[in-house]
Design an enzyme around this catalytic site. Structure first.
Site, PDB file in Angstrom:
ATOM      1  N   LYS A  36      21.539 -31.262  32.317  1.00 50.43           N
ATOM      2  CA  LYS A  36      22.437 -31.019  33.349  1.00 50.43           C
ATOM      3  C   LYS A  36      21.410 -30.632  34.524  1.00 50.43           C
ATOM      4  O   LYS A  36      21.531 -31.093  35.772  1.00 50.43           O
ATOM      5  CB  LYS A  36      23.162 -29.674  33.111  1.00 50.43           C
ATOM      6  CG  LYS A  36      24.287 -30.075  32.328  1.00 50.43           C
ATOM      7  CD  LYS A  36      25.115 -28.831  31.650  1.00 50.43           C
ATOM      8  CE  LYS A  36      26.245 -29.273  30.742  1.00 50.43           C
ATOM      9  NZ  LYS A  36      26.768 -28.170  29.922  1.00 50.43           N
ATOM     10  N   GLN A  51      26.959 -21.790  29.683  1.00 51.82           N
ATOM     11  CA  GLN A  51      26.957 -22.825  28.511  1.00 51.82           C
ATOM     12  C   GLN A  51      27.678 -22.189  27.108  1.00 51.82           C
ATOM     13  O   GLN A  51      27.344 -21.100  26.879  1.00 51.82           O
ATOM     14  CB  GLN A  51      25.484 -23.395  28.277  1.00 51.82           C
ATOM     15  CG  GLN A  51      25.401 -24.159  27.141  1.00 51.82           C
ATOM     16  CD  GLN A  51      25.936 -25.504  27.538  1.00 51.82           C
ATOM     17  OE1 GLN A  51      25.741 -26.332  28.650  1.00 51.82           O
ATOM     18  NE2 GLN A  51      26.678 -26.324  26.560  1.00 51.82           N
ATOM     19  N   ASP A  61      33.201 -25.859  35.741  1.00 54.10           N
ATOM     20  CA  ASP A  61      33.895 -26.140  34.473  1.00 54.10           C
ATOM     21  C   ASP A  61      35.378 -26.330  34.216  1.00 54.10           C
ATOM     22  O   ASP A  61      35.854 -27.216  33.291  1.00 54.10           O
ATOM     23  CB  ASP A  61      33.319 -25.292  33.288  1.00 54.10           C
ATOM     24  CG  ASP A  61      32.303 -25.872  32.348  1.00 54.10           C
ATOM     25  OD1 ASP A  61      31.976 -27.094  32.236  1.00 54.10           O
ATOM     26  OD2 ASP A  61      31.610 -25.038  31.696  1.00 54.10           O
TER      27      ASP A  61
END
Ligand code: NDP
Length: 314
Positions: free
Chosen positions: A65, A109, A132
């Protein structure tokens, strides 16, 4: 249609939907948008990724990422915290990032260590920075079809699946779609996105009766189960478009040292499916690369909304 190829073998007729090529093209467009945002508005989108603990798979995801964020011309902020981090410490970090004007997107995460309540952390993220798309406000906006200022940030994996489907099929209106899996990160938002495209949607799960028959009714079949090759060729309607979200590590053929090598397979038995389906995403190289590309797209969207700049089309 980008990167779609039809296999030549007589018995394998499905078109392979090349997510890797599509994602590379999308990242290229995002990099151009970022260049324009910098030049025209002095805006450099910034993505902060928080990693708690040292789970190897999470470390790999976070590294890629960060790398792809920088390659797209954006700022990447990586925050590594020990596995012993308390919920209060992580909430404090989220609060710090919520208040940092250089950070337009925040991703914590998952999974998080057991002492931390994941939902509490997700819901502490400023919904405008929730790239997200897991915050309850963004989930609600997706569910209620929010537009304009109330448009949701959409979870990256289902957003990537939708892009591939629309690129391949054009309009999805009126199609029968079956999503196997009902997680908050893939199955449920996927169902909502397909419903918003006017598909007739069934969400199947572990308690679904006669799953093969349910799947056989699908023009669009999305598999997000986490069970290697569970969906067989004879579960698929001839000509259907199959999106395989699954990423499962299984034992492969033995290597030169005689030890079996690990390999990745999806939730669909791809070889069998290719004899029946009209099109299918491969694993690897299908949905996987789309997830990070859509994370970058969401970061640009979030940055533009925060800066009051119109969001570029992708
Ligand atoms: P979850 O484990 O959260 O959800 C799995 C879903 O599958 C559940 O709803 C479960 O049903 C359902 N399920 C399990 N077994 C069966 C069965 N035998 N029959 C029917 N349904 C079943 O997984 P995720 O949604 O997080 O991920 C799904 C897959 O997608 C995984 O392989 C994951 O690695 C992959 N993934 C890939 C991503 C990418 O970037 N390509 C990103 C995210 C995930 P129930 O609710 O009843 O338990």
């Amino acid at each position: 249609m980008i990167g779609a190829t039809t296999l030549k073998e007589e018995d394998l007729s499905a078109t392979i939907i090349d997510g890797k090529a599509f994602a590379a093209n999308l990242r290229g467009k995002i990099a151009q948008q970022v260049e324009r945002l910098k030049a025209d508005h002095g805006l450099t989108p910034g993505l902060a990724v928080v990693l708690v603990g040292e789970t190897p798979a999470s470390q790999v995801y976070v590294r890629s990422k960060g790398k792809q964020t920088v390659e797209a011309g954006m700022q990447s902020f990586e925050h590594k915290m020990p596995a012993s981090t308390s919920q209060a410490e992580l909430l404090q970090k989220v609060d710090e990032l919520n208040n940092d004007p250089a950070v337009h997107g925040i991703l914590v995460q998952l999974p998080l260590p057991d002492q931390i309540d994941e939902q509490a952390i997700i819901n502490a993220i400023d919904p405008a920075k929730d790239v997200d798309g897991f915050h309850v406000i963004n989930a609600g906006r997706l569910m209620t079809g929010g537009k304009g200022e109330a448009a949701p940030l959409v979870p990256c994996t289902p957003l990537g699946c939708l892009m591939l489907l629309k690129d391949h099929l054009g309009s999805l209106s009126g199609k029968t779609a079956v999503v196997v899996g009902r997680s908050n990160i893939v199955g449920k938002p996927m169902g909502q996105l397909l419903l918003a495209e006017s598909c007739t949607v069934t969400t199947a799960h572990s308690r679904t009766q006669d799953l093969p028959a349910v799947c056989r009714g699908a023009d669009i079949l999305v598999a997000a189960v986490g069970r290697p090759e569970m969906i067989r060729g004879d579960w698929i309607k001839p000509g259907a478009t199959v999106i395989d979200v699954g990423i499962n590590r299984v034992e492969g053929e033995p290597g030169p040292d005689g030890k079996p090598k690990g390999k990745l397979v999806g939730d669909v038995a791809t070889q069998e499916a290719m004899e029946v389906a009209g099109a299918i995403t491969p694993v690897p190289g299908g949905v996987g690369p789309m997830t990070i590309a859509c994370l970058l797209a969401n970061t640009v969207t979030a940055a533009c909304r925060q800066a009051g700049v119109s969001v570029p089309e992708v």
